[in-house]
Design an enzyme around this catalytic site. Structure first.
Site, PDB file in Angstrom:
ATOM      1  CG  ASP A 205     -39.443 -12.416  19.330  1.00  0.00           C
ATOM      2  OD1 ASP A 205     -37.917 -11.129  20.305  1.00  0.00           O
ATOM      3  OD2 ASP A 205     -39.449 -12.582  18.069  1.00  0.00           O
TER       4      ASP A 205
ATOM      5  CB  VAL B 236     -45.614  -5.532  19.450  1.00  0.00           C
ATOM      6  CG1 VAL B 236     -45.561  -6.809  19.911  1.00  0.00           C
ATOM      7  CG2 VAL B 236     -44.873  -5.408  17.646  1.00  0.00           C
TER       8      VAL B 236
ATOM      9  CE1 TYR C  88     -36.626   2.533  13.537  1.00  0.00           C
ATOM     10  CE2 TYR C  88     -35.568   4.985  13.319  1.00  0.00           C
ATOM     11  CZ  TYR C  88     -35.573   3.179  13.990  1.00  0.00           C
ATOM     12  OH  TYR C  88     -34.918   2.885  14.903  1.00  0.00           O
TER      13      TYR C  88
ATOM     14  CE  LYS D 130     -37.891   3.134  16.648  1.00  0.00           C
ATOM     15  NZ  LYS D 130     -38.077   2.501  17.795  1.00  0.00           N
TER      16      LYS D 130
HETATM   17  N1  LIG Z   1     -29.972  -1.468  15.056  1.00  0.00           N
HETATM   18  C1  LIG Z   1     -29.369  -0.060  15.255  1.00  0.00           C
HETATM   19  O1  LIG Z   1     -28.426   0.525  14.951  1.00  0.00           O
HETATM   20  C2  LIG Z   1     -30.806   0.463  15.845  1.00  0.00           C
HETATM   21  C3  LIG Z   1     -30.501   2.183  15.414  1.00  0.00           C
HETATM   22  C4  LIG Z   1     -31.725   2.886  16.254  1.00  0.00           C
HETATM   23  C5  LIG Z   1     -32.664   2.318  17.116  1.00  0.00           C
HETATM   24  N2  LIG Z   1     -32.783   0.910  16.793  1.00  0.00           N
HETATM   25  C6  LIG Z   1     -34.179  -0.061  17.495  1.00  0.00           C
HETATM   26  O2  LIG Z   1     -33.851  -0.956  18.086  1.00  0.00           O
HETATM   27  C7  LIG Z   1     -34.605  -1.865  18.104  1.00  0.00           C
HETATM   28  C8  LIG Z   1     -33.721  -3.225  18.399  1.00  0.00           C
HETATM   29  O3  LIG Z   1     -33.596  -3.229  16.495  1.00  0.00           O
HETATM   30  P1  LIG Z   1     -32.841  -4.259  16.342  1.00  0.00           P
HETATM   31  O4  LIG Z   1     -33.150  -4.237  14.353  1.00  0.00           O
HETATM   32  O5  LIG Z   1     -31.746  -4.751  17.119  1.00  0.00           O
HETATM   33  O6  LIG Z   1     -34.778  -5.628  16.139  1.00  0.00           O
HETATM   34  P2  LIG Z   1     -34.571  -6.857  15.844  1.00  0.00           P
HETATM   35  O7  LIG Z   1     -35.192  -6.995  14.425  1.00  0.00           O
HETATM   36  O8  LIG Z   1     -33.441  -7.518  15.932  1.00  0.00           O
HETATM   37  O9  LIG Z   1     -35.560  -7.480  16.321  1.00  0.00           O
HETATM   38  C9  LIG Z   1     -35.886  -7.283  18.099  1.00  0.00           C
HETATM   39  C10 LIG Z   1     -36.592  -8.718  18.693  1.00  0.00           C
HETATM   40  O10 LIG Z   1     -37.878  -7.978  17.719  1.00  0.00           O
HETATM   41  C11 LIG Z   1     -38.898  -8.933  17.104  1.00  0.00           C
HETATM   42  N3  LIG Z   1     -40.572  -8.527  16.712  1.00  0.00           N
HETATM   43  C12 LIG Z   1     -39.789  -8.367  15.976  1.00  0.00           C
HETATM   44  N4  LIG Z   1     -41.147  -7.793  14.770  1.00  0.00           N
HETATM   45  C13 LIG Z   1     -42.399  -7.986  15.233  1.00  0.00           C
HETATM   46  C14 LIG Z   1     -43.411  -8.231  16.156  1.00  0.00           C
HETATM   47  N5  LIG Z   1     -44.108  -7.235  15.009  1.00  0.00           N
HETATM   48  N6  LIG Z   1     -44.407  -8.572  17.283  1.00  0.00           N
HETATM   49  C15 LIG Z   1     -43.027  -8.945  17.801  1.00  0.00           C
HETATM   50  N7  LIG Z   1     -42.158  -8.664  18.082  1.00  0.00           N
HETATM   51  C16 LIG Z   1     -41.284  -9.002  17.215  1.00  0.00           C
HETATM   52  C17 LIG Z   1     -37.857  -9.606  16.575  1.00  0.00           C
HETATM   53  O11 LIG Z   1     -38.344 -11.218  16.309  1.00  0.00           O
HETATM   54  C18 LIG Z   1     -36.371  -9.460  17.351  1.00  0.00           C
HETATM   55  O12 LIG Z   1     -36.588 -10.972  18.007  1.00  0.00           O
HETATM   56  C19 LIG Z   1     -35.664  -1.321  17.365  1.00  0.00           C
HETATM   57  O13 LIG Z   1     -36.729  -0.418  18.338  1.00  0.00           O
HETATM   58  C20 LIG Z   1     -34.943  -0.599  16.597  1.00  0.00           C
HETATM   59  O14 LIG Z   1     -35.805   0.704  15.990  1.00  0.00           O
HETATM   60  C21 LIG Z   1     -31.891  -0.281  16.695  1.00  0.00           C
END
Ligand SMILES: NC(=O)c1ccc[n+]([C@@H]2O[C@H](COP(=O)([O-])OP(=O)(O)OC[C@H]3O[C@@H](n4cnc5c(N)ncnc54)[C@H](O)[C@@H]3O)[C@@H](O)[C@H]2O)c1
Length: 272
Positions: free
Chosen positions: A40, A67, A159, A163
């Site tokens: 992370d 990342v 985005y 994706k």
């Molecule tokens: N929440 C939704 O409704 C939803 C819907 C569709 C897709 N997604 C996808 O689900 C995934 C998770 O989304 P989320 O909002 O739960 O994530 P989030 O923002 O909570 O991030 C998850 C983790 O990734 C870490 N992170 C962020 N940027 C980083 C980087 N540059 N390097 C390393 N770690 C990093 C964060 O610190 C966090 O602990 C994503 O790929 C998002 O596109 C989410």
């Protein structure tokens, strides 16, 4: 239960495992006997999740990495294999959307969304697959895409395109690697309640009413789908994207009220 999944004793790296879907995935894998490397941007988050995973009597090691830094990502994966052990699989969770109408979208925004959703996954999957192929070992990789890569992504086009790229890349990687025992699939979440986008109360209830399941999903819904792809429950599945979305993509229906079905099946028409 553990033998059904076949994950006991396996080593899996979860990128973005520090909270939300990534945390739920790491914890579920650990509960199934799998050792996890938790990566992370926020090292403290990774440390907290790794400690929770170790409660399941498995090895769990935290690593801090951004990342979007290509060199740091490649170096960290080498470190993971050296310090944690040879990987059997990987789950990539990191992803985020920038919001802007297309006519106002800058190339910087476009590139940022491609970096943090698509480019890093290409690099991480390449690095893990390279090592699995060199060892002639089987493996399973899973990434988190989005329904926005399947349908349109209004006002977050960069985005949606990233994706969609992920979904296509998974198909190509599946073709190139499946003959060598490496499976690769994607989970496409719909609306999910996460620490970053918490439950919105009555306003959310109202806006979700048109979705077949009428509510957003949970981080555990995504973790379960990821565990399915990483486990022995899906040995003949590769190149797929599974929408975990309360029926959004499958039915193609949102914001339409279900028909008013009267007793006797007259669909709301008067019986005369
Ligand atoms: N929440 C939704 O409704 C939803 C819907 C569709 C897709 N997604 C996808 O689900 C995934 C998770 O989304 P989320 O909002 O739960 O994530 P989030 O923002 O909570 O991030 C998850 C983790 O990734 C870490 N992170 C962020 N940027 C980083 C980087 N540059 N390097 C390393 N770690 C990093 C964060 O610190 C966090 O602990 C994503 O790929 C998002 O596109 C989410």
């Amino acid at each position: 239960m553990k033998s059904l999944f076949g994950l006991a004793g396996k080593r899996i790296m979860v990128i973005g495992g520090g909270q939300g879907m990534g945390e739920a995935t790491a914890r579920l894998l650990a509960s199934l006997g799998c050792s996890v490397a938790v990566l992370d941007l926020e090292l403290e988050r990774a440390q907290r999740v790794a400690a929770a995973c170790r409660a399941h009597d498995v090895s769990a090691v935290p690593f801090g990495v951004d990342v979007t830094d290509d060199d740091a990502l490649v170096a960290t994966i080498a470190r993971v294999e050296h310090e944690f052990g040879a990987l059997d699989g990987m789950a990539t969770i990191v992803g985020m959307a920038a919001w802007s109408p297309i006519v106002e979208m800058t190339t910087e925004t476009w590139d940022l969304d491609h970096k943090r959703n698509l480019r890093y996954f290409f690099l991480a999957a390449r690095e893990v697959a390279k090592r699995l192929l060199a060892r002639q070992a089987p493996g399973s990789l899973v990434c988190v895409a989005s329904v926005d890569g399947i349908v349109s992504a209004p006002y977050h086009a960069s985005y949606g395109a990233a994706k969609a790229g992920l979904i296509n890349l998974v198909k190509t990687m599946a073709f190139e690697w499946s003959g060598r025992g490496i499976r690769i699939n994607a989970v496409a979440p719909g609306g999910i309640v996460t620490p970053r986008i918490p439950f919105g109360g009555d306003k959310e209830r109202e806006s979700m009413a048109g979705l077949p399941m009428g509510r957003r999903g949970t981080v555990d819904d995504i973790a379960k789908a990821a565990a399915f792809f990483l486990s022995d429950l899906s040995p003949y599945v590769t190149g797929q994207t599974l929408a975990v979305d309360g029926g959004y993509v499958g039915t193609g229906i949102f914001s339409r009220k279900p028909p008013d079905v009267a007793p006797g099946g007259t669909m709301g028409m008067d019986k005369r």
